[in-house]
Design a protein around this motif. Structure first.
Motif, PDB file in Angstrom:
ATOM      1  N   GLU A  19    -102.420 -20.010 -25.376  1.00  0.00           N
ATOM      2  CA  GLU A  19    -101.466 -19.795 -26.470  1.00  0.00           C
ATOM      3  C   GLU A  19    -100.549 -21.005 -26.614  1.00  0.00           C
ATOM      4  OE1 GLU A  19    -101.421 -17.472 -28.654  1.00  0.00           O
ATOM      5  OE2 GLU A  19    -102.965 -16.231 -27.716  1.00  0.00           O
ATOM      6  N   PRO A  20    -101.056 -22.128 -27.145  1.00  0.00           N
ATOM      7  CA  PRO A  20    -100.260 -23.358 -27.187  1.00  0.00           C
ATOM      8  C   PRO A  20     -98.950 -23.235 -27.966  1.00  0.00           C
ATOM      9  CG  PRO A  20    -102.331 -23.626 -28.390  1.00  0.00           C
ATOM     10  CD  PRO A  20    -102.392 -22.305 -27.698  1.00  0.00           C
ATOM     11  N   ALA A  21     -98.944 -22.564 -29.096  1.00  0.00           N
ATOM     12  CA  ALA A  21     -97.710 -22.456 -29.885  1.00  0.00           C
ATOM     13  C   ALA A  21     -96.680 -21.596 -29.162  1.00  0.00           C
ATOM     14  CB  ALA A  21     -98.012 -21.881 -31.266  1.00  0.00           C
ATOM     15  N   PHE A  22     -97.110 -20.476 -28.599  1.00  0.00           N
ATOM     16  CA  PHE A  22     -96.187 -19.596 -27.877  1.00  0.00           C
ATOM     17  C   PHE A  22     -95.658 -20.296 -26.632  1.00  0.00           C
ATOM     18  CE2 PHE A  22     -95.574 -15.487 -25.325  1.00  0.00           C
ATOM     19  CZ  PHE A  22     -94.309 -15.274 -25.838  1.00  0.00           C
ATOM     20  N   ALA A  23     -96.523 -20.983 -25.903  1.00  0.00           N
ATOM     21  CA  ALA A  23     -96.093 -21.725 -24.704  1.00  0.00           C
ATOM     22  C   ALA A  23     -95.065 -22.791 -25.077  1.00  0.00           C
ATOM     23  CB  ALA A  23     -97.294 -22.350 -24.000  1.00  0.00           C
ATOM     24  N   ALA A  24     -95.277 -23.490 -26.177  1.00  0.00           N
ATOM     25  CA  ALA A  24     -94.325 -24.519 -26.617  1.00  0.00           C
ATOM     26  C   ALA A  24     -92.974 -23.895 -26.964  1.00  0.00           C
ATOM     27  CB  ALA A  24     -94.887 -25.282 -27.814  1.00  0.00           C
ATOM     28  N   THR A  25     -92.982 -22.727 -27.600  1.00  0.00           N
ATOM     29  CA  THR A  25     -91.745 -22.027 -27.944  1.00  0.00           C
ATOM     30  C   THR A  25     -90.991 -21.618 -26.679  1.00  0.00           C
ATOM     31  OG1 THR A  25     -92.663 -21.204 -30.011  1.00  0.00           O
ATOM     32  CG2 THR A  25     -90.810 -19.975 -29.094  1.00  0.00           C
ATOM     33  N   VAL A  26     -91.713 -21.086 -25.711  1.00  0.00           N
ATOM     34  CA  VAL A  26     -91.102 -20.663 -24.445  1.00  0.00           C
ATOM     35  C   VAL A  26     -90.538 -21.870 -23.705  1.00  0.00           C
ATOM     36  CG1 VAL A  26     -91.597 -19.645 -22.180  1.00  0.00           C
ATOM     37  CG2 VAL A  26     -92.488 -18.563 -24.264  1.00  0.00           C
ATOM     38  N   GLN A  27     -91.325 -22.935 -23.611  1.00  0.00           N
ATOM     39  CA  GLN A  27     -90.864 -24.132 -22.904  1.00  0.00           C
ATOM     40  C   GLN A  27     -89.628 -24.722 -23.583  1.00  0.00           C
ATOM     41  OE1 GLN A  27     -93.940 -26.853 -21.775  1.00  0.00           O
ATOM     42  NE2 GLN A  27     -92.510 -28.478 -21.240  1.00  0.00           N
ATOM     43  N   ALA A  28     -89.606 -24.745 -24.903  1.00  0.00           N
ATOM     44  CA  ALA A  28     -88.443 -25.267 -25.628  1.00  0.00           C
ATOM     45  C   ALA A  28     -87.203 -24.416 -25.349  1.00  0.00           C
ATOM     46  CB  ALA A  28     -88.735 -25.302 -27.129  1.00  0.00           C
ATOM     47  N   ARG A  29     -87.393 -23.123 -25.221  1.00  0.00           N
ATOM     48  CA  ARG A  29     -86.260 -22.237 -24.926  1.00  0.00           C
ATOM     49  C   ARG A  29     -85.693 -22.537 -23.546  1.00  0.00           C
ATOM     50  NH1 ARG A  29     -82.419 -20.465 -24.428  1.00  0.00           N
ATOM     51  NH2 ARG A  29     -81.439 -18.531 -25.010  1.00  0.00           N
ATOM     52  N   PHE A  30     -86.563 -22.775 -22.552  1.00  0.00           N
ATOM     53  CA  PHE A  30     -86.084 -23.147 -21.218  1.00  0.00           C
ATOM     54  C   PHE A  30     -85.453 -24.536 -21.228  1.00  0.00           C
ATOM     55  CE2 PHE A  30     -88.676 -19.651 -19.527  1.00  0.00           C
ATOM     56  CZ  PHE A  30     -87.800 -19.148 -18.578  1.00  0.00           C
ATOM     57  N   ALA A  31     -85.974 -25.446 -22.049  1.00  0.00           N
ATOM     58  CA  ALA A  31     -85.448 -26.811 -22.091  1.00  0.00           C
ATOM     59  C   ALA A  31     -84.067 -26.885 -22.740  1.00  0.00           C
ATOM     60  CB  ALA A  31     -86.417 -27.721 -22.854  1.00  0.00           C
ATOM     61  N   LYS A  32     -83.693 -25.863 -23.464  1.00  0.00           N
ATOM     62  CA  LYS A  32     -82.419 -25.868 -24.179  1.00  0.00           C
ATOM     63  C   LYS A  32     -81.219 -25.902 -23.238  1.00  0.00           C
ATOM     64  CE  LYS A  32     -80.252 -23.703 -28.075  1.00  0.00           C
ATOM     65  NZ  LYS A  32     -80.470 -22.892 -29.235  1.00  0.00           N
ATOM     66  N   TYR A  33     -81.347 -25.313 -22.049  1.00  0.00           N
ATOM     67  CA  TYR A  33     -80.264 -25.266 -21.062  1.00  0.00           C
ATOM     68  C   TYR A  33     -80.800 -25.687 -19.709  1.00  0.00           C
ATOM     69  CZ  TYR A  33     -77.878 -22.602 -24.644  1.00  0.00           C
ATOM     70  OH  TYR A  33     -77.310 -22.217 -25.826  1.00  0.00           O
TER      71      TYR A  33
END
Length: 163
Positions: A19-33
């Protein structure tokens, strides 16, 4: 079944391929903080919640901890964990609410630890764990609907909407 084999999981790379798009969304959320919340199990089975930085590197999700920290001892005894992305300070939940769970696999190979330490420019010693995912969940709001996305290695991605 023991705690060590009661949870089977997939690597972050497996999740990204599935799930590349979902994984990217999750990773971006963790990268935010920088700091997030890790839940582990104490010796008596009760939960322990602590702060933690996560590292995405080499298509894997890593958890690094100080030597002999309580959370590291918890994971060495029982590798099951849950990780919640920092919800932010403004209450907006921009990017949704993200959490995942699975097993933490300790890296003990000294050469691998030394390479990792050099790459992140952090001196040894520290505990390093590679994450094996059992589930990834994102809750968000879209208009007047709550959107719940969940991914499991066996079931794949499921999206539910609620009013």
């Amino acid at each position: 079944m023991t705690a060590e084999n009661s949870v089977t999981g997939s690597s972050w790379a497996d999740f990204q391929r599935a799930e590349p798009a979902f994984a990217a969304t999750v990773q971006a959320r963790f990268a935010k903080y920088l700091h997030h919340v890790l839940a582990t199990l104490r010796k008596d089975g009760s939960p322990r919640v602590t702060g933690l930085e996560v590292i995405f590197r080499e298509d894997q999700l890593w958890l690094g901890m100080m030597p002999d920290s309580l959370k590291a001892r918890d994971l060495l005894r029982d590798p099951r964990f849950a990780l919640h992305a920092n919800p932010g300070t403004d209450g907006s939940m921009d990017g949704g609410d993200v959490r995942l769970s699975g097993r933490a696999v300790e890296i003990t190979d000294q050469e691998e630890l030394a390479r990792f330490a050099a790459a992140i420019e952090h001196p040894l010693p520290f505990h390093l764990f590679r994450v094996e995912l059992s589930d990834v969940v994102r809750s968000s709001v879209d208009g007047d609907e709550m959107v719940l996305q969940s991914w499991h290695p066996a079931a794949g991605l499921v999206t539910r909407r609620r009013r």
